[in-house]
Design an enzyme around this catalytic site. Structure first.
Site, PDB file in Angstrom:
ATOM      1  N   ASN A 149      10.357  -4.135  -8.127  1.00  0.00           N
ATOM      2  CA  ASN A 149       9.473  -3.174  -8.782  1.00  0.00           C
ATOM      3  C   ASN A 149       8.022  -3.292  -8.348  1.00  0.00           C
ATOM      4  O   ASN A 149       7.261  -2.319  -8.438  1.00  0.00           O
ATOM      5  CB  ASN A 149       9.561  -3.356 -10.303  1.00  0.00           C
ATOM      6  CG  ASN A 149       8.492  -2.570 -11.030  1.00  0.00           C
ATOM      7  OD1 ASN A 149       8.557  -1.359 -11.137  1.00  0.00           O
ATOM      8  ND2 ASN A 149       7.478  -3.267 -11.540  1.00  0.00           N
ATOM      9  N   SER A 194       9.482   5.889  -5.396  1.00  0.00           N
ATOM     10  CA  SER A 194       8.658   6.959  -5.957  1.00  0.00           C
ATOM     11  C   SER A 194       9.098   8.290  -5.374  1.00  0.00           C
ATOM     12  O   SER A 194       9.577   8.348  -4.229  1.00  0.00           O
ATOM     13  CB  SER A 194       7.177   6.729  -5.614  1.00  0.00           C
ATOM     14  OG  SER A 194       6.397   7.867  -5.959  1.00  0.00           O
ATOM     15  N   TYR A 207       0.789   4.639   0.417  1.00  0.00           N
ATOM     16  CA  TYR A 207       1.842   4.526  -0.597  1.00  0.00           C
ATOM     17  C   TYR A 207       3.056   5.366  -0.207  1.00  0.00           C
ATOM     18  O   TYR A 207       4.197   4.909  -0.290  1.00  0.00           O
ATOM     19  CB  TYR A 207       1.269   4.975  -1.937  1.00  0.00           C
ATOM     20  CG  TYR A 207       2.165   4.785  -3.135  1.00  0.00           C
ATOM     21  CD1 TYR A 207       2.313   3.535  -3.725  1.00  0.00           C
ATOM     22  CD2 TYR A 207       2.826   5.869  -3.709  1.00  0.00           C
ATOM     23  CE1 TYR A 207       3.103   3.361  -4.851  1.00  0.00           C
ATOM     24  CE2 TYR A 207       3.617   5.706  -4.829  1.00  0.00           C
ATOM     25  CZ  TYR A 207       3.758   4.450  -5.398  1.00  0.00           C
ATOM     26  OH  TYR A 207       4.540   4.284  -6.518  1.00  0.00           O
ATOM     27  N   ALA A 221       4.072   6.279   2.730  1.00  0.00           N
ATOM     28  CA  ALA A 221       4.775   5.701   3.868  1.00  0.00           C
ATOM     29  C   ALA A 221       5.605   4.495   3.453  1.00  0.00           C
ATOM     30  O   ALA A 221       6.759   4.336   3.870  1.00  0.00           O
ATOM     31  CB  ALA A 221       3.769   5.308   4.949  1.00  0.00           C
ATOM     32  N   LYS A 234       6.778   3.730   0.433  1.00  0.00           N
ATOM     33  CA  LYS A 234       7.893   4.095  -0.438  1.00  0.00           C
ATOM     34  C   LYS A 234       8.976   4.841   0.333  1.00  0.00           C
ATOM     35  O   LYS A 234      10.171   4.700   0.038  1.00  0.00           O
ATOM     36  CB  LYS A 234       7.385   4.938  -1.610  1.00  0.00           C
ATOM     37  CG  LYS A 234       6.506   4.169  -2.594  1.00  0.00           C
ATOM     38  CD  LYS A 234       7.222   2.962  -3.184  1.00  0.00           C
ATOM     39  CE  LYS A 234       6.422   2.297  -4.295  1.00  0.00           C
ATOM     40  NZ  LYS A 234       7.101   1.103  -4.841  1.00  0.00           N
ATOM     41  N   ILE A 248       4.634   8.841 -14.598  1.00  0.00           N
ATOM     42  CA  ILE A 248       5.024   8.073 -15.779  1.00  0.00           C
ATOM     43  C   ILE A 248       3.768   7.602 -16.508  1.00  0.00           C
ATOM     44  O   ILE A 248       2.888   6.973 -15.914  1.00  0.00           O
ATOM     45  CB  ILE A 248       5.877   6.852 -15.387  1.00  0.00           C
ATOM     46  CG1 ILE A 248       7.083   7.284 -14.528  1.00  0.00           C
ATOM     47  CG2 ILE A 248       6.321   6.105 -16.631  1.00  0.00           C
ATOM     48  CD1 ILE A 248       8.047   8.230 -15.204  1.00  0.00           C
TER      49      ILE A 248
END
Length: 252
Positions: free
Chosen positions: A87, A139, A151, A153, A155, A184
């Site tokens: 996570n 994500s 981020y 790239a 994920k 979220i």
């Protein structure tokens, strides 16, 4: 529904707040033996106060040595790791043109290489038992470039890795899947900061971008993770499931 998670040993990275904490709490409430890691010792201590039997480890998951030590100490404590939840993650930089290359490296180390390395580290014990579950928290931005390029790239790489490892690991009884959250809302999220700064703009964002008409909750992500980790999801292999209230524009 009885998920059969009582007594399972679960390792959750980035487990001291937000989505990670909700996942840890969900497993804890199911009777699992839960270990979490994060860099902030105060947040880890708070988790310990709230979940008495939880095991905490303070470490930076960008550090290869810390990742190895984390797995070793959990194995020393409980003898196995049944479920790994990758996570830990975070966003940095701005546009491609304005972001230094080292920030792309940092994003890959935290969001992607930690996932790869920890997954490889738990493989031997899971292979020996011919059973295990690895769940990667990615994500929806990994599918459609909705956040910062670093981020997105990282994920995207994690989503691809999830499928690649799943096809390889299932032969040994190990299921690898992913969960791709949308927007979220929780106390430490960027969305909470934006809501406090400009509630009107955020309300407009929700109405225009999220078909469900609200932000998601960390607990809603955790519920999907619990299912994927359980034997109830025994035929789910290599999937990355959107948990986004319809927010993603991706149709595959």
């Amino acid at each position: 529904m009885e998920l059969g998670l009582n007594g399972k040993v679960v390792l959750v990275t980035g487990g001291s707040k937000g989505i990670g904490k909700a996942i840890a709490k969900a497993f804890y409430d199911e009777g699992a033996k839960v270990a979490i890691t994060a860099r902030n010792k105060k947040e880890l201590e708070q988790c310990q106060d709230e979940m008495e039997t939880i095991f905490t480890y303070a470490g930076d998951m960008k550090d290869e040595a810390a990742r190895k030590e984390l797995v070793d100490v959990v194995l020393d404590k409980w003898g196995t790791i049944d479920i790994l939840i990758n996570n830990v993650g975070g966003s940095n930089g701005s546009t491609v043109a304005e972001t230094e290359l080292n920030l792309f490296r940092d994003a890959m180390e935290l969001n992607f290489f930690s996932t790869v390395d920890l997954s490889r580290l738990v493989l031997p014990v899971m292979k020996e038992r011919k059973n295990g579950a690895i769940i990667n928290i990615t994500s929806i931005s990994g599918r459609e470039s909705g956040s910062k390029p670093t981020y997105n790239a990282a994920k995207a790489a994690a989503i691809s890795f999830t499928k690649a490892m799943a096809d390889e690991a299932i032969k040994d009884g190990i299921r690898v899947n992913g969960v791709a959250p949308g927007s979220i809302l929780h106390p430490t999220s960027v969305w909470q900061t934006r809501v406090e700064a400009d509630p009107e703009a955020m309300n407009q964002f929700v109405q225009e971008k999220i078909p469900a008409g609200r932000f998601g909750t960390a607990e809603e992500v955790a519920n999907v993770v619990l299912f994927l980790a359980s034997d109830k999801a025994s035929w789910v292999v290599g999937a990355t499931i959107n948990v986004d209230g319809g927010q993603s524009k991706s149709n595959f």
